[in-house]
Design a protein around this motif. Structure first.
Motif, mmCIF file in Angstrom:
data_model
loop_
_atom_site.group_PDB
_atom_site.id
_atom_site.type_symbol
_atom_site.label_atom_id
_atom_site.label_comp_id
_atom_site.label_asym_id
_atom_site.label_seq_id
_atom_site.Cartn_x
_atom_site.Cartn_y
_atom_site.Cartn_z
ATOM 1 N N LEU A 1 -23.602 -3.056 6.111
ATOM 2 C CA LEU A 1 -22.152 -3.168 5.938
ATOM 3 C C LEU A 1 -21.692 -2.767 4.543
ATOM 4 N N GLY A 2 -22.629 -2.676 3.609
ATOM 5 C CA GLY A 2 -22.288 -2.312 2.235
ATOM 6 C C GLY A 2 -21.590 -0.969 2.128
ATOM 7 N N GLN A 3 -21.844 -0.087 3.073
ATOM 8 C CA GLN A 3 -21.190 1.226 3.049
ATOM 9 C C GLN A 3 -19.667 1.117 3.163
ATOM 10 N N TYR A 4 -19.190 -0.010 3.681
ATOM 11 C CA TYR A 4 -17.746 -0.245 3.811
ATOM 12 C C TYR A 4 -17.215 -1.176 2.725
ATOM 13 N N GLY A 5 -18.085 -1.596 1.832
ATOM 14 C CA GLY A 5 -17.688 -2.570 0.816
ATOM 15 C C GLY A 5 -17.662 -3.986 1.361
ATOM 16 N N LEU A 6 -18.372 -4.205 2.484
ATOM 17 C CA LEU A 6 -18.360 -5.503 3.159
ATOM 18 C C LEU A 6 -19.725 -6.173 3.093
ATOM 19 N N ARG A 7 -19.686 -7.482 3.332
ATOM 20 C CA ARG A 7 -20.889 -8.284 3.520
ATOM 21 C C ARG A 7 -20.742 -8.988 4.870
ATOM 22 N N LEU A 8 -21.795 -9.649 5.282
ATOM 23 C CA LEU A 8 -21.793 -10.300 6.593
ATOM 24 C C LEU A 8 -20.635 -11.285 6.742
ATOM 25 N N ARG A 9 -20.301 -12.004 5.687
ATOM 26 C CA ARG A 9 -19.209 -12.972 5.777
ATOM 27 C C ARG A 9 -17.864 -12.283 6.019
ATOM 28 N N HIS A 10 -17.651 -11.119 5.404
ATOM 29 C CA HIS A 10 -16.424 -10.355 5.668
ATOM 30 C C HIS A 10 -16.374 -9.937 7.136
ATOM 31 N N TYR A 11 -17.515 -9.467 7.615
ATOM 32 C CA TYR A 11 -17.627 -9.020 9.004
ATOM 33 C C TYR A 11 -17.270 -10.149 9.966
ATOM 34 N N ALA A 12 -17.746 -11.349 9.676
ATOM 35 C CA ALA A 12 -17.430 -12.494 10.537
ATOM 36 C C ALA A 12 -15.921 -12.743 10.567
ATOM 37 N N VAL A 13 -15.266 -12.645 9.416
ATOM 38 C CA VAL A 13 -13.809 -12.832 9.366
ATOM 39 C C VAL A 13 -13.122 -11.736 10.179
ATOM 40 N N LEU A 14 -13.537 -10.496 9.996
ATOM 41 C CA LEU A 14 -12.945 -9.395 10.756
ATOM 42 C C LEU A 14 -13.112 -9.598 12.262
ATOM 43 N N ARG A 15 -14.317 -9.971 12.680
ATOM 44 C CA ARG A 15 -14.570 -10.188 14.112
ATOM 45 C C ARG A 15 -13.675 -11.301 14.650
ATOM 46 N N TYR A 16 -13.556 -12.402 13.889
ATOM 47 C CA TYR A 16 -12.711 -13.502 14.349
ATOM 48 C C TYR A 16 -11.251 -13.043 14.451
ATOM 49 N N LEU A 17 -10.779 -12.357 13.421
ATOM 50 C CA LEU A 17 -9.385 -11.905 13.425
ATOM 51 C C LEU A 17 -9.118 -10.917 14.557
ATOM 52 N N SER A 18 -10.140 -10.231 15.022
ATOM 53 C CA SER A 18 -9.947 -9.252 16.093
ATOM 54 C C SER A 18 -9.672 -9.915 17.440
ATOM 55 N N ILE A 19 -9.970 -11.215 17.565
ATOM 56 C CA ILE A 19 -9.759 -11.883 18.852
ATOM 57 C C ILE A 19 -8.601 -12.872 18.838
ATOM 58 N N VAL A 20 -7.937 -13.016 17.687
ATOM 59 C CA VAL A 20 -6.789 -13.914 17.597
ATOM 60 C C VAL A 20 -5.588 -13.125 17.098
ATOM 61 N N GLU A 21 -4.424 -13.682 17.276
ATOM 62 C CA GLU A 21 -3.188 -13.036 16.827
ATOM 63 C C GLU A 21 -2.842 -13.493 15.417
ATOM 64 N N GLY A 22 -3.828 -13.516 14.563
ATOM 65 C CA GLY A 22 -3.634 -14.016 13.201
ATOM 66 C C GLY A 22 -4.125 -15.442 13.103
ATOM 67 N N ALA A 23 -4.589 -15.798 11.925
ATOM 68 C CA ALA A 23 -5.128 -17.141 11.719
ATOM 69 C C ALA A 23 -4.794 -17.614 10.317
ATOM 70 N N ARG A 24 -4.510 -18.897 10.219
ATOM 71 C CA ARG A 24 -4.366 -19.497 8.895
ATOM 72 C C ARG A 24 -5.745 -19.543 8.247
ATOM 73 N N GLN A 25 -5.752 -19.545 6.935
ATOM 74 C CA GLN A 25 -7.034 -19.576 6.231
ATOM 75 C C GLN A 25 -7.819 -20.831 6.584
ATOM 76 N N ARG A 26 -7.143 -21.936 6.805
ATOM 77 C CA ARG A 26 -7.825 -23.177 7.176
ATOM 78 C C ARG A 26 -8.531 -23.016 8.526
ATOM 79 N N GLU A 27 -7.875 -22.331 9.460
ATOM 80 C CA GLU A 27 -8.497 -22.074 10.759
ATOM 81 C C GLU A 27 -9.753 -21.220 10.587
ATOM 82 N N LEU A 28 -9.680 -20.204 9.736
ATOM 83 C CA LEU A 28 -10.855 -19.369 9.479
ATOM 84 C C LEU A 28 -12.001 -20.216 8.935
ATOM 85 N N SER A 29 -11.677 -21.087 8.010
ATOM 86 C CA SER A 29 -12.688 -21.975 7.427
ATOM 87 C C SER A 29 -13.315 -22.859 8.493
#
Length: 152
Positions: free
Chosen positions: A33-61
């Protein structure tokens, strides 16, 4: 595996093997994922955001199991990369929600393919049935059942 007695002892410890696998998996994901400037934790956030219509930061946590301060930093990184943004929450304009940008949505399929390649590399020693069994078992232990109520 090494034949050293101390290594055989560690390899008899399932918890240690899970720890080592987590390190190896994280390292491989981060390298890919480094080729995109990402790490696994970023990827997890992106994947989660892809299945919801937006999330509060607390929900992500809460949903991802990351410390709230880590989420702030991860979202800052994603925003800097143009992959996510904070917007006013339509349900409560005092709050902000995090959503994927068009660039984040566009990057997701490629990063998912990269993640699948890492998983394939990690699980190469297993056949298809063993992979399904491993996945089923990991699901069972990754989300333990709710503890029984007192007195039950």
């Amino acid at each position: 595996m090494s034949d050293a007695p101390w290594m055989r002892g560690l390899h008899a410890d399932t918890g240690y093997l899970l720890y080592r696998l987590g390190l190896r998996s994280g390292s491989l994901f981060n390298a890919r994922l480094g080729q995109y400037g990402l790490r696994l934790r970023h990827y997890a956030v992106l994947r989660y955001l892809s299945i919801v219509e937006g999330a509060r930061q607390r929900e992500l946590s809460d949903q991802l199991g990351y410390d709230p301060s880590a989420i702030v930093s991860l979202v800052d990184d994603l925003q800097r990369l143009g992959l996510a943004e904070r917007r006013p929450d339509p349900a409560d304009r005092r709050n902000r929600i995090v959503v994927l940008t068009a660039a984040g949505q566009q990057l997701l399929p490629q990063s998912e393919q990269d993640g699948a390649r890492v998983t394939d590399d990690l699980l190469a020693p297993l056949d298809a049935e063993e992979r399904r069994t491993l996945h089923t078992l990991l699901l069972r232990i990754a989300e333990p059942a709710e503890p029984a109520a007192a007195g039950d």
